[in-house]
Design an enzyme around this catalytic site. Structure first.
Site, PDB file in Angstrom:
ATOM      1  N   GLU A  37       0.853  -1.194   0.000  1.00 45.25           N
ATOM      2  CA  GLU A  37       0.000   0.000   0.000  1.00 45.25           C
ATOM      3  C   GLU A  37       0.886   1.240   0.000  1.00 45.25           C
ATOM      4  O   GLU A  37       1.973   1.242   0.552  1.00 45.25           O
ATOM      5  CB  GLU A  37      -0.932   0.015   1.229  1.00 45.25           C
ATOM      6  N   HIS A  99      -4.473   7.031   0.061  1.00 43.68           N
ATOM      7  CA  HIS A  99      -3.707   5.791   0.114  1.00 43.68           C
ATOM      8  C   HIS A  99      -4.333   4.788  -0.842  1.00 43.68           C
ATOM      9  O   HIS A  99      -5.451   4.988  -1.316  1.00 43.68           O
ATOM     10  CB  HIS A  99      -3.585   5.236   1.534  1.00 43.68           C
ATOM     11  N   HIS A 101      -5.544   0.849  -2.079  1.00 46.25           N
ATOM     12  CA  HIS A 101      -6.123  -0.412  -1.600  1.00 46.25           C
ATOM     13  C   HIS A 101      -5.936  -1.464  -2.691  1.00 46.25           C
ATOM     14  O   HIS A 101      -6.056  -1.135  -3.881  1.00 46.25           O
ATOM     15  CB  HIS A 101      -7.619  -0.268  -1.354  1.00 46.25           C
ATOM     16  N   ASP A 112      -9.682   3.109   8.461  1.00 43.85           N
ATOM     17  CA  ASP A 112      -9.601   4.336   7.649  1.00 43.85           C
ATOM     18  C   ASP A 112     -10.540   5.398   8.215  1.00 43.85           C
ATOM     19  O   ASP A 112     -10.145   6.553   8.402  1.00 43.85           O
ATOM     20  CB  ASP A 112     -10.015   4.060   6.194  1.00 43.85           C
TER      21      ASP A 112
HETATM   22 ZN    ZN Z   1      -7.497   1.928   3.712  1.00 42.80          ZN
END
Ligand code: ZN
Length: 161
Positions: A37, A99, A101, A112
């Site tokens: 990630e 970010h 996924h 999150d």
């Molecule tokens: Zn996330």
């Protein structure tokens, strides 16, 4: 497959425009089978109720990254935010977080949501946080306020002019 740069809340009360450079950064970090990630912060300009995102900071070696998590090293990303703020006389500012996924059409995890809410609550300017997730085929955008109120954004053709 290209990500869409124009987003709006329902009723077009608020537009968010992602500049091509920002979309390029997202494409660069789309998670393949073995990728970790990635993430960073979103910097841009506020125009009334609208936002123009002009930069997405990229992972630093100090971030803690895994297949299913991304923990930002605040120092690196906020140093960039501070520099942009100073260089632009306060025009370019911190807008939110992004970010990746490892899913096609991403949706936020409970972690999150908790993190976004805490970050929104800690904002000095009281504005909601723009929270963005980069999936493999699409983006997820929403505003999160310090009180936990969420407003989803949808793809749309918009103009800031
Ligand atoms: Zn996330």
């Amino acid at each position: 497959m290209r990500f869409v740069g124009s987003w709006a809340t329902q009723g077009s009360l608020s537009f968010v425009h992602l500049e091509p450079e920002v979309l390029e950064t997202f494409h660069e970090f789309v998670q393949g089978v073995r990728d970790l990630e990635a993430g960073g912060i979103l910097l841009g300009c506020v125009r009334g109720p609208h936002l123009q995102i002009i930069e997405a900071t990229t992972p630093s070696p100090r971030d803690r990254r895994s297949r299913f998590s991304f923990e930002r090293d605040d120092f690196h990303h906020h140093a960039i935010a501070m520099r942009r703020w100073q260089e632009s006389d306060g025009i370019i500012r911190y807008i939110g977080e992004w970010h990746t996924h490892p899913e096609d059409y991403p949706s936020p995890s409970s972690i999150d949501l908790r993190e976004w809410r805490a970050l929104a609550a800690s904002r000095i300017d009281g504005r909601p946080l723009l929270a963005l997730i980069v999936g493999r085929k699409g983006l997820h955008l929403e505003f999160m306020s310090g009180s936990g109120k969420r407003v989803r954004l949808c793809e749309g053709s918009t103009s800031l002019e």
